[in-house]
Each structure stands twice: as C-alpha cells, then as structure tokens.
Motif scaffolding. Structure first.
Motif, PDB file in Angstrom:
ATOM      1  N   GLY A 176       0.657  -1.241  -0.038  1.00 31.21           N
ATOM      2  CA  GLY A 176       0.065   0.205  -0.246  1.00 31.21           C
ATOM      3  C   GLY A 176       0.645   1.300  -0.121  1.00 31.21           C
ATOM      4  O   GLY A 176       0.314   2.442   0.005  1.00 31.21           O
ATOM      5  N   PHE A 177       2.084   1.270  -0.167  1.00 30.77           N
ATOM      6  CA  PHE A 177       3.099   2.475   0.045  1.00 30.77           C
ATOM      7  C   PHE A 177       2.710   3.496  -1.274  1.00 30.77           C
ATOM      8  O   PHE A 177       2.460   4.601  -1.084  1.00 30.77           O
ATOM      9  N   GLU A 178       2.523   2.900  -2.395  1.00 34.83           N
ATOM     10  CA  GLU A 178       2.080   3.667  -3.741  1.00 34.83           C
ATOM     11  C   GLU A 178       1.030   4.710  -3.401  1.00 34.83           C
ATOM     12  O   GLU A 178       0.738   5.969  -3.711  1.00 34.83           O
ATOM     13  N   ALA A 179      -0.306   3.949  -2.806  1.00 36.73           N
ATOM     14  CA  ALA A 179      -1.577   4.632  -2.722  1.00 36.73           C
ATOM     15  C   ALA A 179      -1.195   5.603  -1.375  1.00 36.73           C
ATOM     16  O   ALA A 179      -1.705   6.961  -1.441  1.00 36.73           O
ATOM     17  N   TYR A 180      -0.430   5.359  -0.267  1.00 39.68           N
ATOM     18  CA  TYR A 180      -0.231   6.182   0.448  1.00 39.68           C
ATOM     19  C   TYR A 180       0.569   7.394   0.029  1.00 39.68           C
ATOM     20  O   TYR A 180       0.239   8.647   0.394  1.00 39.68           O
ATOM     21  N   ALA A 181       1.622   7.257  -0.565  1.00 42.72           N
ATOM     22  CA  ALA A 181       2.573   8.332  -1.196  1.00 42.72           C
ATOM     23  C   ALA A 181       1.664   9.345  -2.037  1.00 42.72           C
ATOM     24  O   ALA A 181       1.781  10.441  -2.081  1.00 42.72           O
ATOM     25  N   ALA A 182       0.945   8.838  -2.924  1.00 41.37           N
ATOM     26  CA  ALA A 182      -0.016   9.233  -4.055  1.00 41.37           C
ATOM     27  C   ALA A 182      -1.194  10.286  -3.206  1.00 41.37           C
ATOM     28  O   ALA A 182      -1.491  11.477  -3.419  1.00 41.37           O
ATOM     29  N   HIS A 183      -1.731   9.739  -1.987  1.00 39.49           N
ATOM     30  CA  HIS A 183      -2.446  10.585  -1.332  1.00 39.49           C
ATOM     31  C   HIS A 183      -1.845  11.817  -0.623  1.00 39.49           C
ATOM     32  O   HIS A 183      -2.333  12.862  -0.742  1.00 39.49           O
ATOM     33  N   LEU A 184      -0.580  11.428  -0.128  1.00 42.84           N
ATOM     34  CA  LEU A 184       0.188  12.633   0.728  1.00 42.84           C
ATOM     35  C   LEU A 184       0.440  13.785  -0.717  1.00 42.84           C
ATOM     36  O   LEU A 184       0.581  14.881  -0.299  1.00 42.84           O
ATOM     37  N   GLY A 241      -7.769   6.150  12.354  1.00 40.28           N
ATOM     38  CA  GLY A 241      -6.798   6.872  11.257  1.00 40.28           C
ATOM     39  C   GLY A 241      -5.584   7.507  12.035  1.00 40.28           C
ATOM     40  O   GLY A 241      -4.767   7.474  11.468  1.00 40.28           O
ATOM     41  N   ASN A 242      -5.959   8.364  13.191  1.00 38.75           N
ATOM     42  CA  ASN A 242      -4.831   8.818  13.852  1.00 38.75           C
ATOM     43  C   ASN A 242      -3.628   7.792  14.154  1.00 38.75           C
ATOM     44  O   ASN A 242      -2.530   8.118  13.719  1.00 38.75           O
ATOM     45  N   ILE A 243      -3.799   6.498  14.499  1.00 38.44           N
ATOM     46  CA  ILE A 243      -3.054   5.738  15.081  1.00 38.44           C
ATOM     47  C   ILE A 243      -2.280   5.083  13.815  1.00 38.44           C
ATOM     48  O   ILE A 243      -1.149   4.644  13.511  1.00 38.44           O
ATOM     49  N   GLN A 244      -3.120   4.839  12.649  1.00 37.25           N
ATOM     50  CA  GLN A 244      -2.779   4.059  11.368  1.00 37.25           C
ATOM     51  C   GLN A 244      -1.874   5.005  10.657  1.00 37.25           C
ATOM     52  O   GLN A 244      -0.701   4.611  10.023  1.00 37.25           O
ATOM     53  N   GLU A 245      -1.843   6.264  10.813  1.00 37.23           N
ATOM     54  CA  GLU A 245      -0.912   7.443  10.517  1.00 37.23           C
ATOM     55  C   GLU A 245       0.368   7.482  11.035  1.00 37.23           C
ATOM     56  O   GLU A 245       1.299   7.461  10.369  1.00 37.23           O
ATOM     57  N   ILE A 246       0.293   7.017  12.119  1.00 36.72           N
ATOM     58  CA  ILE A 246       1.632   6.498  13.073  1.00 36.72           C
ATOM     59  C   ILE A 246       2.549   5.517  12.439  1.00 36.72           C
ATOM     60  O   ILE A 246       3.399   5.417  12.178  1.00 36.72           O
ATOM     61  N   VAL A 247       1.371   4.313  12.117  1.00 38.41           N
ATOM     62  CA  VAL A 247       2.046   3.250  11.493  1.00 38.41           C
ATOM     63  C   VAL A 247       2.634   3.574  10.097  1.00 38.41           C
ATOM     64  O   VAL A 247       3.531   2.849   9.697  1.00 38.41           O
ATOM     65  N   ASN A 248       1.861   4.304   9.348  1.00 38.36           N
ATOM     66  CA  ASN A 248       2.472   4.572   8.145  1.00 38.36           C
ATOM     67  C   ASN A 248       3.935   5.341   8.198  1.00 38.36           C
ATOM     68  O   ASN A 248       4.810   4.825   7.498  1.00 38.36           O
ATOM     69  N   LEU A 249       4.008   6.040   9.180  1.00 35.43           N
ATOM     70  CA  LEU A 249       5.527   6.851   9.225  1.00 35.43           C
ATOM     71  C   LEU A 249       6.390   5.651   9.920  1.00 35.43           C
ATOM     72  O   LEU A 249       7.589   5.711   9.535  1.00 35.43           O
ATOM     73  N   PHE A 275       0.235  -0.238   4.758  1.00 36.90           N
ATOM     74  CA  PHE A 275       0.058   1.360   4.758  1.00 36.90           C
ATOM     75  C   PHE A 275      -1.528   1.493   4.572  1.00 36.90           C
ATOM     76  O   PHE A 275      -2.178   0.663   3.832  1.00 36.90           O
ATOM     77  N   THR A 276      -1.932   2.643   4.942  1.00 36.49           N
ATOM     78  CA  THR A 276      -3.418   2.931   4.697  1.00 36.49           C
ATOM     79  C   THR A 276      -3.680   4.529   4.484  1.00 36.49           C
ATOM     80  O   THR A 276      -2.545   5.146   4.575  1.00 36.49           O
ATOM     81  N   VAL A 277      -4.678   4.654   3.928  1.00 35.63           N
ATOM     82  CA  VAL A 277      -5.037   6.107   3.384  1.00 35.63           C
ATOM     83  C   VAL A 277      -6.161   6.693   4.169  1.00 35.63           C
ATOM     84  O   VAL A 277      -7.161   6.057   4.498  1.00 35.63           O
ATOM     85  N   HIS A 278      -6.071   7.770   4.617  1.00 39.10           N
ATOM     86  CA  HIS A 278      -6.989   8.375   5.387  1.00 39.10           C
ATOM     87  C   HIS A 278      -7.176   9.888   5.186  1.00 39.10           C
ATOM     88  O   HIS A 278      -6.341  10.618   4.823  1.00 39.10           O
ATOM     89  N   GLU A 279      -8.642  10.238   5.057  1.00 41.73           N
ATOM     90  CA  GLU A 279      -8.882  11.582   4.830  1.00 41.73           C
ATOM     91  C   GLU A 279      -8.321  12.715   6.124  1.00 41.73           C
ATOM     92  O   GLU A 279      -8.769  12.095   7.113  1.00 41.73           O
ATOM     93  N   MET A 280      -8.073  13.773   5.866  1.00 38.66           N
ATOM     94  CA  MET A 280      -7.766  14.475   6.915  1.00 38.66           C
ATOM     95  C   MET A 280      -8.825  15.152   7.426  1.00 38.66           C
ATOM     96  O   MET A 280     -10.031  15.586   6.857  1.00 38.66           O
TER      97      MET A 280
END
Length: 793
Positions: free
Chosen positions: A350-358, A406-414, A654-659
């Motif tokens: 899922g890295f590509e989707a995460y990077a594309a979202h950012l 989503g808060n915690i999964q953004e930590i996992v992303n990093l 990796f996961t994608v979350h709306e702000m």
C-alpha cells in the motif's frame, strides 16, 4: 415460579406507570457547586521533592507511617504486588522504590485503614450519598460486607455470600436468553480472575463482555491489528535505551504514567531526541526531576522534550500527514535517503497509494488543521529522516476521536516508511492505563472473540461457546436503555462515571432488574441501580490471598506484553472479603450448577490449576507456572517485534485517510476531557492539579485567553457548558473559566464531571470508542452563580 412472580410485578408496575421506586432518585452526577478555587501558574517540571512529599502524605494519611512505608516498599517488587495503577513495565534492575507519586496514591487508596461497614449504609441513604462528591465517596474506606439494595429500598443492607450468589443465579437463570445479561470488566482484574470470568460468561451462553478497553485503547488495538497483525505495542523497555528519537503524542506521562519519565530521562541521557505533541504543554515532558536521584531532589532536573508541537485538538491526522509529506519531499530530492526502500518493497503493502494521497495534501491544509507551523514540522521530519531507531508513544489523546483509528494508522504509516519496527530501539508503543487491561483482553475478555480462541475453549472444556458477537460498552448501554439487557454485572470499575452520556447511562442502568458491582471501595456506580442491586467486596491487589491450597499469587500483563506475578502482603480489610477468582468460581457454581463440568471450587483452591488451564487454551502461555515464577516473568510472543508481521498477508499495511476538518459554528469550541494530577481514571485522590496550577477544585474549563475575549467571558466566571451533536444538546452546569495555554477554539475539562456532555452515539469508526476528546461545546454564563469563584495565588 420466579418468572411468574416477576411477570406479576411487571404487570403491577405497568398499571401504575412506574416501578416501585423512591420518589427521589440518586443523582448520577457529582454536586455542581464549584469549590473555592485557587489558580496559580502552571508548573514547569515534574517530580522532585513535591512528588516525594505528595506520595508520603497520601500513604501516611491513609495507612499510617509504618504500614504506609512498609507497603510502598513492596510495590512492583519481584515478590511483592503489582501497582494497581498504570501498566508501565518494571525495570529489569529494580530499586526498593519502584513506585511513582500516583502509584503511591493508588496503593494508599486501596490499603487505607478506613472502613465502610453495614452501619455506614444504615446511616446513609442512596440519595444522601449521591449528594456527596466522588472524592468524598472514595475517602470513606474499604467495603467490608456484601450488601443488597432490595426493590423499593432507600438503603443498602447486609446479606450473606450464599444469599448474594443465590439472588444473582435466580435473576440470570430466569432470563429469556443469556444475551439479556451483560458482564463488564475493569482492567485491574488479574489474568486468573479474567480467564475464569470469561469462561463463566461463555458457559452461561453469551459474549456480552464489554470492558474498559472499549472506552480507551480499543482504537489502538483495532488500528494495529489491521496494519501490523497484533493489537499491542511492539517495543520493550530496553528499546527506550536504544532509541534515537521518541515521539510522545496525545499523552501526559507526568500525571498518567509517571514512571515512564524515568525511561525518557535515561533515553535523553543517551542522546535521544524527544518530540512532544499535545494540545497542552505538560510539565512532565518539559523537565523531569527524578524523585529518587540526588540530581532530581537537589538539582534542576533533566529537560526532556527537544521539540513541542502544540497541535489543535484532533489535528493529529493533519500533523502526521504533514510529517509524512515532508519525509517524501526529502526523498524526492535525495532518492534512497529517507524511505526504507528494501523494507517498504519487501515487507509492506500500500505504499504507492499512501504516497499518492500525500501528494494531494496541501501544506496550507496541514498547517490550518493541525495548528502547527510548517517550520516545526520540517524540524521533526529532519530528525525522523536521520534515524530508523524511532519509538512512537501515545495514549487517549489519539484514541477518543471519531477518526481515532486513522490517527494511529498514520503513526504506523510513518513507522513503516522509515522501517522503524522489528529492530532494537524502534516500534510503536500504545501506553495502557489500567494495570491489566491488556491482560484481560489476552485472557478472552472481548465481545468479538476469535474463532481459534473459542475452538480451544471447546476442545479443552467440552462445551460449545457462543459464536455470535456480543455487546461492547456503547452497545451495552443502548441495550439496557432499550430493555434488551436486564442484568448488569461489573467485575470492578466505576461503570457509571467511566462511560459517556452520564444521564443516559444512568437511565439505562435504572431500567435493569439487577445491577451487581464487585468492588473494593464505594463509588457513584453503586448509587444508580437497577430494581435490585448488590455490592460484592473483594480483596485488593495489596492484600494476602489465602485459599484452601495455601497462600496464592495472581498474574498480570504489562503494556509491553510481559506477564509477571503479584503477591499481596497486607491482611484483608475484612474477614468477609473474597478474592476475585474465588468470587467468580462460587458465582459460576451457583449460576451454572450441573450444566458445567468445570471443577470451579477445585480450580481456585490453588491458582496454579487455573494457570495450567490457561496454558492449555491460550498460545504463548505454555509452561505458565514455571515461567511466571522466574524473576521478572516472561514475554508473550509478538510477531512484529520479532520481525514478522502477523497480518493475513504477512506484510505491514500502509493505509490512506482523509484529513479531519474542524467545523465549528461561531461561539463553539472543541472540548477534550483530561485527568487532574490527583486522579487516576475515575478515582479522585484529591482536589489539586498541581502541575496545571489549579487547586481545590475540579469544575473548571481551560480556555485560550483570546477566546475568552471573543466569547465575552472573564477568568473566574462561572459558566454552563452545552454540547452539540446531531441536533441534540447536553448541559453540564457551573464550571469556572480558567485561562490556559491551549490552542484557539479548544477547551479542556476534567472527567468524569463532563462525561455528561459526551454523546453515547458519537464514537470512533471501527473501534466504537466514545469521542471524549472531540466534543463540540458552547458556553453561557451560569444563572445560578455568576460571581467570581476563583482566586489567584
């Protein structure tokens, strides 16, 4: 016969329009009169001499100097008892003083020499008790006898244990379905008691096992299970010594986990950088004066946080995405220097989707929604880019929002982006509160049990456990309110005060036939009851537990997955107390009778037998009795810590979350509930919040000074707070306005006083944790008391 009698009573009540109850019901909320507050400057450091003085003051006032000192010297020792406070792990090389200020308060609260006897209940009606503060209720002392509130009565009365178990069995066995009962659990319950409890409940026929985790770290477990394959943290205490960056986000360790400051100080002295992310500046993360070291008592202490990012309430997704965006921009300028490419490509999805979202996230949105300047975020990102030995720590500041998962999964992303997991000095660390809340879940206290666990129960014990999901805390309150749950049983805790939407919860409890609380001390949950109610007193963690097989010990699991022993040393507060395992076993015998083939009484004659049973059911507990007797206990298996993700794919996700975007109408604020320094969960030790400069009161609302001007209120004025949710309004009366260093349009209040404002139907996506850190409120001047109520000191 019992059901026929009950139907007759119900018919009589329907004719009168109300149950046979006193005309005046006990209040579900503490008194609303603000105390004469003293407001001073917030502290700039934690620990030191004041912490020592406070600890000894509480211990000696509750237990006396000799008993108090001797008891504290047994806290968290190899042959002592586990602190009944938080779940922070014990150091490998322990000193004689393995306790903190708030741990000392927790021990003193339990080991007090004050007693609540049947004579006390004869003197005090429920209505009179409810008019007292939560602090006063707790200070009355230890419960000594089983007590019953009979239908229509205004006072509790004593009864025998046999009568109590018979009453519970009568009510449970008369239900139309086992799912009409609900069995709550507190995180103080030992592994042995928790395992027996879930076994009783499942043999009875339901998975209605809500627990305190539903209200605090459920979001952590949900987020981590989806992304790394285990709902627990991945670091050990030794990892803190090897980390080069530690991020503490949504957590106040100085008050809630004071022993953690020792680990942070040690890391700091090894050259680690510490980043603090929180809406409020917390003294414990500014400077720590180790109360058991000369430099802490006589010196100026150790500065801890190198960088403080003062995020807006629930601006965490924006902040974390800003850090991710800054890291990816650095990677774009210098490919291969920031993203851990081999790790990401070989071990994650899922890295590509995460990077594309950012790439679609704007810096303007990041700064506006987080409230943190880009320059500060760039500084933090530079530090993260410079090492993969990074530990992320968090608590309920992240877990109690609608977007908490989503808060915690953004930590996992990093964490995945930097490859900071499964190696020394790196990983994720949700810092649990209750001392065994993690162990309870391991033992099967969960409304959504895994099939493999149920299969093991069936195979080992010869019964078919229920497979359908049960009720979590929010669903349990809703079910009681709708009349679908008729019996509520709580093994520890203060359910009424710990849960959201206090008045709705109270109404739900009052609609049950029977409420039962296993407790050591009096609390508000004992005063808002079903038609009948029981208080069953049990041994505390500090007390000797002697069964037919001799003296016993229990076990607990700390925040980092270490299982170890706990042995009480004090004589029981009353000869009438039962241990939690013995209480559960006797209850099971009364309720299940010949329906259960489990030798309940035989099991609790020697807790080794319970542990042998656990070892045969739960993976990781093989050879339980031998391993737990080793100094320090043993660690449970943890795939991600050991370098292998235990997700279905075998990879980290990796996961994608709306702000999340804050939308407030004019005059509205976003409120979060917090604890005082004289408090642990719903237990109030005193009326001071020393580190925030607030003394002798709890009914306060902390606001930005600029917001005071805009709202037309002044420091010291008394206001009513109104929460707004989907057209509904809830009101909490009479709070004193206190200017504080908090972001604009944010507010902070203490719980449980403002739990009344938290809507029951507002909870985190997926985890269903109540949104106690995201409550939209407005203020109005109180008509009852508009005068100034605070003085400066």
């Amino acid at each position: 016969m019992a059901e026929a009698k009950r139907q007759e009573q119900a018919a009589a009540e329907s004719n009168t329009g109300a149950p046979n109850r006193p005309e005046t019901l006990p209040s579900a909320q503490p008194p609303t009169t603000p105390e004469p507050l003293r407001i001073g400057a917030p502290a700039t450091s934690a620990g030191g001499v004041p912490a020592v003085v406070s600890a000894m003051k509480h211990a000696w006032s509750e237990m006396g100097p000799v008993r108090g000192t001797q008891t504290l010297l047994k806290v968290n020792q190899t042959h002592g008892f586990d602190c009944p406070g938080c779940a922070w792990p014990d150091a490998k090389h322990r000193t004689a003083f393995e306790f903190c200020e708030n741990g000392a308060k927790a021990v003193a609260e339990e080991a007090t020499t004050a007693r609540v006897t049947p004579d006390f209940f004869q003197q005090w009606s429920l209505v009179d008790l409810a008019a007292q503060t939560d602090h006063w209720l707790g200070k009355q002392g230890r419960l000594t006898h089983p007590m019953v509130l009979r239908e229509g009565a205004t006072h509790y009365a004593p009864l025998s244990w046999d009568e109590a178990f018979s009453l519970i069995a009568e009510e449970l066995n008369a239900l139309g379905s086992p799912d009409e009962a609900c069995f709550y659990t507190s995180g103080r319950t030992s592994n042995e008691a928790a395992f027996l409890y879930q076994l009783l409940v499942r043999q009875f026929g339901t998975n209605n096992l809500p627990d305190c985790s539903n209200m605090c770290h459920e979001s952590s477990g949900t987020a981590l299970l989806e992304t790394i394959g285990i709902g627990k943290g991945t670091v050990t205490l030794e990892d803190f010594e090897k980390a080069q960056v530690i991020v503490v986000i949504g957590q106040n360790p100085g008050t809630n986990h004071p022993r953690m400051l020792t680990a942070l100080e040690a890391a700091k002295r090894q050259g680690c950088r510490i980043v603090s992310i929180n809406p409020l500046p917390e003294p414990g993360l500014q400077r720590f004066k180790h109360p058991q070291a000369v430099r802490g008592v006589l010196g100026s202490g150790t500065p801890l946080a190198d960088l403080f990012l003062q995020v807006r309430i629930n601006g965490d997704v924006a902040l974390l995405q800003g850090l991710g965006k800054a890291l990816l921009e650095r990677e774009a300028k210098q490919p291969g220097t920031v993203v851990a490419r081999d790790f990401v490509e070989g071990r994650t999805l899922g890295f590509e989707a995460y990077a594309a979202h950012l790439g679609t996230v704007s810096w303007q949105d990041v700064v506006e929604q987080s409230g943190v300047p880009r320059e500060q975020l760039e500084t933090a990102a530079e530090w993260l880019a410079g090492t993969d030995r990074i530990i992320w720590c968090w608590a309920m500041g992240l877990t109690q929002h609608r977007n908490a998962v989503g808060n915690i999964q953004e930590i996992v992303n990093l964490t995945l982006l930097r490859g900071s997991i499964g190696k020394p000095g790196a990983g994720v660390c949700p810092v649990r509160g209750h001392s065994n809340v993690q162990g309870d879940r391991t033992m099967g206290i969960w409304e959504r049990p895994r099939p493999a666990f149920l299969d093991a129960l069936s195979r080992e014990l010869g019964f078919e456990p229920p497979r359908h999901h049960g009720l979590d805390t929010v669903a349990a309150i809703q079910a009681m309110h709708e009349g679908r749950v008729k019996v509520f049983f709580a093994l520890g805790g203060n359910f009424l005060s710990a849960t959201p939407d206090t008045e709705r919860t109270a109404e739900a409890l009052r609609r049950t036939r029977l409420t039962v609380h296993v407790s050591t001390k009096l609390n508000r949950a004992h005063l808002v009851t079903g038609k009948r109610a029981l208080i069953l007193p049990c041994l505390g963690r500090t007390e000797r537990d002697v069964q037919a097989g001799g003296p016993q010990f229990v076990t607990v699991e700390n925040s980092m997955g270490v299982v170890h022993t706990s042995r009480g040393a004090l004589p029981p507060a009353s000869e009438h107390l039962l241990s939690e395992p013995a209480l559960v076993a006797r209850l099971a015998q009364a309720v299940l009778g010949a329906r259960s083939q489990v030798k309940w009484e035989w099991l609790v004659e020697d807790y080794d037998r319970v542990r042998d049973l656990i070892a045969r059911v739960i993976p990781g507990f093989e050879d339980f009795n031998r391993r737990v007797r080793e100094p320090g206990g043993f660690s449970l298996p943890n795939g991600p810590r050991e370098g292998r993700f235990t997700t279905q794919s075998g990879k980290g996700h990796f996961t994608v979350h709306e702000m999340s975007r804050l939308k407030l109408a004019p005059g509205q604020l976003l409120m979060m509930t917090i604890r005082t320094h004289d408090q642990y969960n719903t237990t109030v030790y005193g009326l001071d919040d020393r580190y925030r400069g607030i003394r002798n009161g709890r009914r306060v609302v902390l606001l930005n000074a600029e917001d005071l001007k805009e709202l037309g209120v002044e420091a010291g004025q008394v206001v009513d707070l109104t929460s707004h949710f989907e057209g509904q309004q809830r009101v909490a009366h009479r709070f004193v306005v206190v200017p504080y260093d908090i972001p604009r349009r944010c507010a902070a209040t203490y719980f449980p006083e403002t739990n009344v404002l938290v809507p029951l139907d507002s909870y985190a996506e997926k985890s269903r944790t109540p949104t106690s850190k995201s409550v939209i409120i407005s203020l109005t001047l109180s008509k009852e008391s508009p005068a100034l109520a605070a003085s400066t000191s």
